[in-house]
Design a protein around this motif. Structure first.
Motif, PDB file in Angstrom:
ATOM      1  N   GLU A  19      31.978  32.965  44.314  1.00 45.82           N
ATOM      2  CA  GLU A  19      31.834  33.130  43.114  1.00 45.82           C
ATOM      3  C   GLU A  19      31.691  34.877  42.506  1.00 45.82           C
ATOM      4  N   GLU A  20      30.106  34.213  43.382  1.00 41.72           N
ATOM      5  CA  GLU A  20      29.164  36.138  42.937  1.00 41.72           C
ATOM      6  C   GLU A  20      29.680  37.196  44.021  1.00 41.72           C
ATOM      7  N   ARG A  21      30.583  36.992  45.093  1.00 38.79           N
ATOM      8  CA  ARG A  21      31.482  37.722  45.692  1.00 38.79           C
ATOM      9  C   ARG A  21      32.434  38.500  44.744  1.00 38.79           C
ATOM     10  N   ILE A  22      33.688  37.809  43.782  1.00 38.20           N
ATOM     11  CA  ILE A  22      34.048  38.451  43.679  1.00 38.20           C
ATOM     12  C   ILE A  22      33.727  38.572  41.992  1.00 38.20           C
ATOM     13  N   ARG A  23      32.951  38.082  41.883  1.00 36.35           N
ATOM     14  CA  ARG A  23      32.057  39.153  39.929  1.00 36.35           C
ATOM     15  C   ARG A  23      31.866  40.159  40.776  1.00 36.35           C
ATOM     16  N   GLN A  24      31.039  40.289  41.991  1.00 35.17           N
ATOM     17  CA  GLN A  24      30.318  40.877  41.989  1.00 35.17           C
ATOM     18  C   GLN A  24      31.827  42.696  42.455  1.00 35.17           C
ATOM     19  N   LYS A  25      32.554  42.264  42.548  1.00 32.43           N
ATOM     20  CA  LYS A  25      33.777  43.092  42.388  1.00 32.43           C
ATOM     21  C   LYS A  25      34.504  43.610  41.819  1.00 32.43           C
ATOM     22  N   ILE A  26      34.032  43.176  40.822  1.00 36.09           N
ATOM     23  CA  ILE A  26      34.895  42.907  39.918  1.00 36.09           C
ATOM     24  C   ILE A  26      34.314  44.258  39.398  1.00 36.09           C
ATOM     25  N   ALA A  27      33.021  43.877  38.857  1.00 34.64           N
ATOM     26  CA  ALA A  27      32.076  44.724  38.255  1.00 34.64           C
ATOM     27  C   ALA A  27      32.027  46.449  38.991  1.00 34.64           C
ATOM     28  N   ASP A  28      32.376  45.948  40.204  1.00 33.76           N
ATOM     29  CA  ASP A  28      32.485  47.758  41.259  1.00 33.76           C
ATOM     30  C   ASP A  28      33.465  48.236  40.799  1.00 33.76           C
ATOM     31  N   ARG A  29      35.136  48.138  40.290  1.00 34.49           N
ATOM     32  CA  ARG A  29      35.516  48.139  39.777  1.00 34.49           C
ATOM     33  C   ARG A  29      35.623  49.749  39.180  1.00 34.49           C
ATOM     34  N   THR A  30      36.303  50.417  39.717  1.00 33.15           N
ATOM     35  CA  THR A  30      36.480  51.661  39.073  1.00 33.15           C
ATOM     36  C   THR A  30      37.626  52.160  38.043  1.00 33.15           C
ATOM     37  N   SER A  31      37.380  52.648  37.104  1.00 36.91           N
ATOM     38  CA  SER A  31      39.203  52.649  35.695  1.00 36.91           C
ATOM     39  C   SER A  31      40.465  52.475  36.672  1.00 36.91           C
ATOM     40  N   GLU A  32      40.243  53.506  37.892  1.00 31.97           N
ATOM     41  CA  GLU A  32      41.971  53.948  38.686  1.00 31.97           C
ATOM     42  C   GLU A  32      41.806  52.574  38.881  1.00 31.97           C
ATOM     43  N   GLU A  33      41.200  51.820  39.879  1.00 26.71           N
ATOM     44  CA  GLU A  33      41.581  50.554  40.866  1.00 26.71           C
ATOM     45  C   GLU A  33      41.439  49.129  39.125  1.00 26.71           C
ATOM     46  N   THR A  34      41.103  49.266  38.262  1.00 26.36           N
ATOM     47  CA  THR A  34      41.575  48.303  37.051  1.00 26.36           C
ATOM     48  C   THR A  34      42.619  48.128  36.798  1.00 26.36           C
ATOM     49  N   ILE A  35      43.457  49.913  36.267  1.00 28.92           N
ATOM     50  CA  ILE A  35      44.459  49.993  36.253  1.00 28.92           C
ATOM     51  C   ILE A  35      45.399  49.944  36.865  1.00 28.92           C
ATOM     52  N   ARG A  36      44.937  50.052  38.399  1.00 32.20           N
ATOM     53  CA  ARG A  36      46.221  50.145  39.703  1.00 32.20           C
ATOM     54  C   ARG A  36      46.706  48.623  39.824  1.00 32.20           C
ATOM     55  N   ILE A  37      45.061  47.424  39.756  1.00 33.52           N
ATOM     56  CA  ILE A  37      45.416  46.042  39.434  1.00 33.52           C
ATOM     57  C   ILE A  37      46.122  45.394  38.676  1.00 33.52           C
ATOM     58  N   TYR A  38      46.043  45.950  37.603  1.00 32.41           N
ATOM     59  CA  TYR A  38      46.589  45.613  36.220  1.00 32.41           C
ATOM     60  C   TYR A  38      48.412  46.344  36.198  1.00 32.41           C
ATOM     61  N   SER A  39      48.582  46.384  37.163  1.00 26.77           N
ATOM     62  CA  SER A  39      49.736  47.227  36.516  1.00 26.77           C
ATOM     63  C   SER A  39      50.982  46.683  38.227  1.00 26.77           C
ATOM     64  N   LEU A  40      49.846  46.358  39.275  1.00 24.96           N
ATOM     65  CA  LEU A  40      50.405  45.715  39.975  1.00 24.96           C
ATOM     66  C   LEU A  40      51.004  44.029  39.552  1.00 24.96           C
ATOM     67  N   ARG A  41      49.481  43.396  39.096  1.00 24.09           N
ATOM     68  CA  ARG A  41      50.210  42.243  37.762  1.00 24.09           C
ATOM     69  C   ARG A  41      51.419  42.377  37.272  1.00 24.09           C
ATOM     70  N   LEU A  42      51.950  43.353  36.331  1.00 24.62           N
ATOM     71  CA  LEU A  42      52.127  43.263  35.826  1.00 24.62           C
ATOM     72  C   LEU A  42      54.056  43.088  36.164  1.00 24.62           C
ATOM     73  N   ILE A  43      54.071  44.126  37.672  1.00 24.47           N
ATOM     74  CA  ILE A  43      55.030  43.789  38.278  1.00 24.47           C
ATOM     75  C   ILE A  43      55.343  42.757  39.065  1.00 24.47           C
ATOM     76  N   LEU A  44      54.235  41.981  39.439  1.00 18.70           N
ATOM     77  CA  LEU A  44      54.580  40.636  40.099  1.00 18.70           C
ATOM     78  C   LEU A  44      54.589  39.539  39.409  1.00 18.70           C
ATOM     79  N   ASN A  45      54.212  39.662  37.674  1.00 20.44           N
ATOM     80  CA  ASN A  45      55.041  38.597  36.607  1.00 20.44           C
ATOM     81  C   ASN A  45      56.305  38.795  36.858  1.00 20.44           C
TER      82      ASN A  45
END
Length: 402
Positions: A19-45
């Motif tokens: 859980e700590e690794r996941i939280r640290q990974k989310i905190a270290d995301r850049t804006s481009e990575e955040t946009i990319r992951i949310y776009s991917l989630r939208l397509i997969l949904n």
């Protein structure tokens, strides 16, 4: 007991680290990575919604086709055609319930969620799929039962020509779903899981076996199977009174088959999660199944006319009419009590009292949570004090030796 406690503590530490690794990974995301992951989630949904829509449409068409051809003369059919037509909705629903969880399990890996949320989201999608398929089947049957093409049909209120005993037809469909679910579980365990274990064990040098790997114990699928079978039992118990006994026997068989499969063929999931955090969610899923089971039962009892050819309600327009007529046979004092309990004067205060009790328990749970947080902070401070005292004691002993 010491070994079990040691294993439990180790598992808890691994879950904390994950859980700590996941939280640290989310905190270290850049804006481009955040946009990319949310776009991917939208397509997969969107893909998930497309899969659900395709399954619902297939179940609807299979039910319509089966109901329209179930009265065809048997001597005009080829061997097995009659059986295939009668069991076509159950076959399509069972195949959809078997295939879609595997699709959802593949999709969820690319959405990059935490292990606990990943399991809850997978269960939610699969629960919606399985329970919605039952609702599609029941409401499709209801539309066919209440559809009338002539005056005599409209006089009865349902399609008496095609469904002289429509309650029996609904009970048969629930029975088919129960039996097919049992067959699929046994077939997958005996003819997929055990051969897979043998191939992975004795043919481990093959690249295909290395990629396939050993079967994991999937908690969402197993929990969902119980909820799905329980929902079928709740819906079908009214139309087929022996269905709860069949469901009990089915769950006993499945328990021992799953236990044997877990011990001999499965391996633990490599991703850690907290089962205690999912217990409430599992109960919530079961409550959703109960609510979905109540809806078609209420509609069938209150709005669809009862069968005029068979059943214990042939003398009533609807099934619900038996309740007020039975109450009218009670003594006068008991009738007054029943009417008082079912009146608005009792229902409104009762609802308000229930709401107040609910808010009280919510506030109590919040207070307990704050107390737990304070105790955790106190334990943390005490541990720091102990470390400080141990450090000072060590320094004093060192100075004494010098």
């Amino acid at each position: 007991m010491a070994d079990l406690k040691h294993s439990s503590l180790r598992y808890e530490l691994r879950a904390d680290l994950e859980e700590e690794r996941i939280r640290q990974k989310i905190a270290d995301r850049t804006s481009e990575e955040t946009i990319r992951i949310y776009s991917l989630r939208l397509i997969l949904n969107c893909i998930v919604l497309a899969v659900l829509a395709a399954c619902f449409y297939a179940i609807y068409r299979a039910t319509i086709f089966s109901q329209e051809h179930m009265k065809k003369e048997i001597d005009k059919m080829v061997v097995g055609e009659n059986l295939l037509i009668l069991y076509l909705p159950s076959i399509v629903i069972t195949l959809a319930n078997f295939i879609t969880p595997m699709i959802f399990a593949k999709i969820i890996h690319y959405e990059d969620y935490s292990p606990g949320f990943e399991i809850r989201l997978t269960i939610l999608r699969c629960v919606f799929m399985r329970l919605a398929t039952i609702c599609v089947l029941v409401f499709t049957l209801g539309s066919k039962i209440t559809s009338c093409d002539n005056y005599s049909c409209e006089l009865c209120g349902y399609n008496q020509k095609l469904y002289p005993c429509w309650e029996t037809q609904v009970g048969q469909e629930m029975y088919k779903l129960m039996i097919f679910d049992l067959i699929i579980i046994l077939a997958v365990t005996l003819f997929v899981d055990f051969p897979r274990k043998l191939l992975v064990t004795y043919c481990s040098s093959w690249k295909l076996m290395q990629c396939w790997g050993q079967q994991e114990f999937a908690i969402p699928d197993n929990v969902l199977g119980i909820v799905y079978g329980q929902t079928i039992c709740w819906i079908g118990a009214f139309f087929s009174p022996l269905l709860p006994a069949i469901a009990t026997l089915k769950f006993i068989i499945i328990f021992y088959v799953k236990e044997m499969s877990l011990i001999h063929t499965c391996r633990p999931s490599p991703r850690q999660f907290r089962a205690s955090n999912s217990n409430f969610f599992f109960l919530l899923v079961l409550l959703i199944g109960l609510c979905l089971a109540v809806i078609p039962l209420t509609i069938s009892m209150a709005h669809i006319p009862s069968s005029k050819a068979c059943g214990p309600f042939i003398n009533y327009n609807t099934t619900w009419e038996v309740i007020p007529k039975t109450v009218s046979t009670f003594p006068g004092s008991l009738q007054s009590v029943v009417h008082g309990v079912t009146s608005e004067a009792f229902a409104v205060p009762f609802f308000m009292i229930i709401c107040l009790i609910m808010f009280y328990f919510i506030a109590l749970a919040g207070a307990h949570k704050r107390v737990v947080d304070q105790l955790r902070e106190q334990l943390s401070l005490e541990s720091r004090d102990k470390r400080y005292l141990i450090q000072k004691l060590t320094e004093a002993q060192r100075e004494t030796r010098n």
